[in-house]
Scaffold this active site. Structure first.
Site, PDB file in Angstrom:
ATOM      1  N   ASP A 192       6.133  -6.941  -5.393  1.00  0.00           N
ATOM      2  CA  ASP A 192       7.421  -6.973  -6.105  1.00  0.00           C
ATOM      3  C   ASP A 192       8.291  -8.175  -5.770  1.00  0.00           C
ATOM      4  OD1 ASP A 192       7.205  -3.531  -5.670  1.00  0.00           O
ATOM      5  OD2 ASP A 192       7.277  -4.517  -7.620  1.00  0.00           O
ATOM      6  N   HIS A 234       4.993  -2.973   3.333  1.00  0.00           N
ATOM      7  CA  HIS A 234       4.070  -2.146   2.555  1.00  0.00           C
ATOM      8  C   HIS A 234       3.441  -1.111   3.477  1.00  0.00           C
ATOM      9  CE1 HIS A 234       0.875  -1.027  -0.213  1.00  0.00           C
ATOM     10  NE2 HIS A 234       1.596  -1.602  -1.143  1.00  0.00           N
ATOM     11  N   HIS A 284       9.670   1.985  -4.467  1.00  0.00           N
ATOM     12  CA  HIS A 284       8.329   1.857  -5.084  1.00  0.00           C
ATOM     13  C   HIS A 284       8.412   0.849  -6.229  1.00  0.00           C
ATOM     14  CE1 HIS A 284       4.360   2.836  -6.308  1.00  0.00           C
ATOM     15  NE2 HIS A 284       4.535   4.016  -6.860  1.00  0.00           N
TER      16      HIS A 284
END
Ligand code: SDX
Length: 447
Positions: free
Chosen positions: A380, A324, A285
């Site tokens: 990210d 994702h 995460h």
């Protein structure tokens, strides 16, 4: 649920359009047919609880590890269309907010549901600015951590500890008390985040400078040394604001689910936020941005990319910063962050790892393994390159995620505590263990 016989021809598109929004579920164990209403693209799990063979046995439950296909709430905070790569906060496209808004204005939007008037914004900024300090006892608490404690471990513990300074925060049904705790949390997260960083660096803690804006004040608490006033380059301040806006909320992600689940016990918002920080800490995460940097450093040069990709495809490891649960297209935030890289590198010089990241993205997006699984760069993948260029060590990257996500967590928490449909989170299970064993005394067992 009503039990009827499905029409022989079965439902048709015309039926659906005509509003025959139901499922006809046949239980082949009994031949009974159940009519299940379809509401907002979902069916209530409770409807299946009525399907049973005999009255004495429990009804059916739905099994969904990781909630891959389960809606846990109704929310109007954030909209995502994963196939189209769309992200909107309270209906406003993320691209427009990132370009034109500020983090505190976005935080107001998430919490209050609409953009603020001038007066509302000025009051909001004043409130946040004058709640950036924390009790000196909390500073002593933080000084007790090991010299090399991970900032995320310090942050989750310190935010949890904040609940002990505001015992009235447990009265979550009081709107005024809810408001002041929300202000305190949004205001104090940068202070606690910066102090976690300074602690790990063995540097003195820097107190908030209330003459600076939210992002500028955070940078001052992170990097100020002996100078009278630390004012970062405007381009870096704006880049951080944009990153904060992009990370502010993302509907029912793992950490938001943690905040809602813990919050459903009616605990105070500090404890619920600490649960969100703990969930965000995980490498799948929020910890992914730190993992991406370490991955790029391990790859080292463009020549090593093909071998690394083969290792990923053989299941040896994941391509961190890719994939994702919702986006099966490019994460819109990744696109904006990639652009922000240019602005930051104009000031700091290009991060040498950028070339590896760009080549890695190019190769992955043309490789069947990733294309078939619809794996694209997520938020990210590029953010860590900017954070490193801003002189943050990888351990701080997830702190930089947790700080802005606090406004999103609290907007979701507010919805939870005011939603009459919500109750304490307590899922079912499929029991796979032993039953009715007879206990054998230790003296017998250990013979
Ligand atoms: C965030 O939910 C949110 O909104 C989160 C977030 C937010 O703003 O709150 O967007 C922030 O957490 C972004 C995600 C950051 N994490 C990473 O970059 C870590 C790497 N990504 C993966 O771990 C993964 O993609 C997840 C955790 C993000 C999503 O996992 P899912 O939806 O449970 O998908 P999965 O693990 O079931 O994967 C499906 C397939 C599998 O292959 P097969 O078993 O079908 O052969 O895709 C593969 C996975 O092995 N896969 C990957 C991969 N991600 C998925 N293979 C290689 N590298 C990857 N990164």
């Amino acid at each position: 649920m009503t039990e009827t016989t499905a029409n022989a021809g079965g439902a048709t598109t015309a039926d659906a359009e005509a509003g025959n929004q139901t499922l006809s579920v046949t239980d082949n164990r009994t031949g009974q047919i159940y009519e299940v209403p379809i509401i907002d693209g979902t069916v209530k799990a409770a409807e299946f609880g009525r399907i049973r063979v005999t009255e004495s046995e429990p009804g059916l439950a739905v099994y969904d590890p990781g909630f891959t296909n389960t809606a846990s709430c109704r929310s109007s905070v954030t909209f995502i269309d994963g196939d189209k790569g769309i992200l909107e906060y309270r209906g406003y496209p993320i691209e427009q907010l990132a370009e034109k808004s500020s983090y505190l204005e976005v935080a107001y939007l998430l919490i209050h549901g609409q953009l603020p008037t001038k007066a509302q914004y000025e009051t909001w900024v004043h409130e946040i600015t004058y709640h950036t300090f924390v009790h000196e006892n909390l500073r002593s608490f933080m000084e007790g951590f090991r010299y090399d404690a991970h900032p995320m471990g310090m942050l989750q513990a310190s935010v949890g500890a904040l609940s002990t300074f505001y015992p009235e925060s447990s009265r979550i049904s009081d709107p005024d008390l809810r408001h002041i705790q929300i202000v305190r949390l949004i205001a104090k997260m940068p202070t606690l985040g910066a102090w976690s960083f300074r602690h790990a660096q063995g540097k003195p803690y820097v107190y908030p400078d209330n003459e600076l804006g939210y992002a500028a004040n955070f940078l001052s608490m992170l990097f100020k040394m002996s100078e009278q006033k630390f004012v970062a380059d405007e381009r870096l301040i704006r880049a951080l604001e944009v990153l904060f806006i992009l990370h502010a909320d993302h509907e029912q992600n793992c950490s938001t689910n943690a905040v809602r689940s813990v919050g459903s016990s009616q605990v105070d918002p500090y404890s619920a936020t600490a649960a969100g920080i703990a969930a965000l800490y995980g490498p799948l995460h929020g910890g992914a941005n730190e993992a991406v940097l370490r991955m790029l450093r391990r790859i080292g040069t463009v020549d090593n990319i093909s071998e690394f990709i083969e290792g990923v495809k053989s299941g040896k490891e994941k391509l961190m910063g890719f994939g994702h649960r919702v986006y099966k297209n490019y994460d819109p935030r990744a696109k904006i962050i990639k652009k922000a890289c240019d602005d930051v590198f104009e000031v700091t010089g290009v991060n040498p790892l950028l070339k590896i990241a760009q080549e890695l993205e190019k190769i992955a997006l043309s490789d069947e393994y990733f294309v078939k699984r619809k794996l694209y760069p997520n938020v990210d993948f590029y953010s860590g390159l900017i954070y490193e260029a801003l002189q943050f060590p990888p351990e701080m990257f997830t702190v930089l995620f947790a700080i802005p996500r606090t406004s999103g967590w609290l907007a979701q928490w507010l919805e939870l505590v005011q939603d009459p449909e919500q109750k304490i989170a307590r899922p079912k299970q499929i029991y796979t263990g032993d039953r009715t064993l007879d206990y054998v005394a230790a003296s017998e067992r250990w013979k």
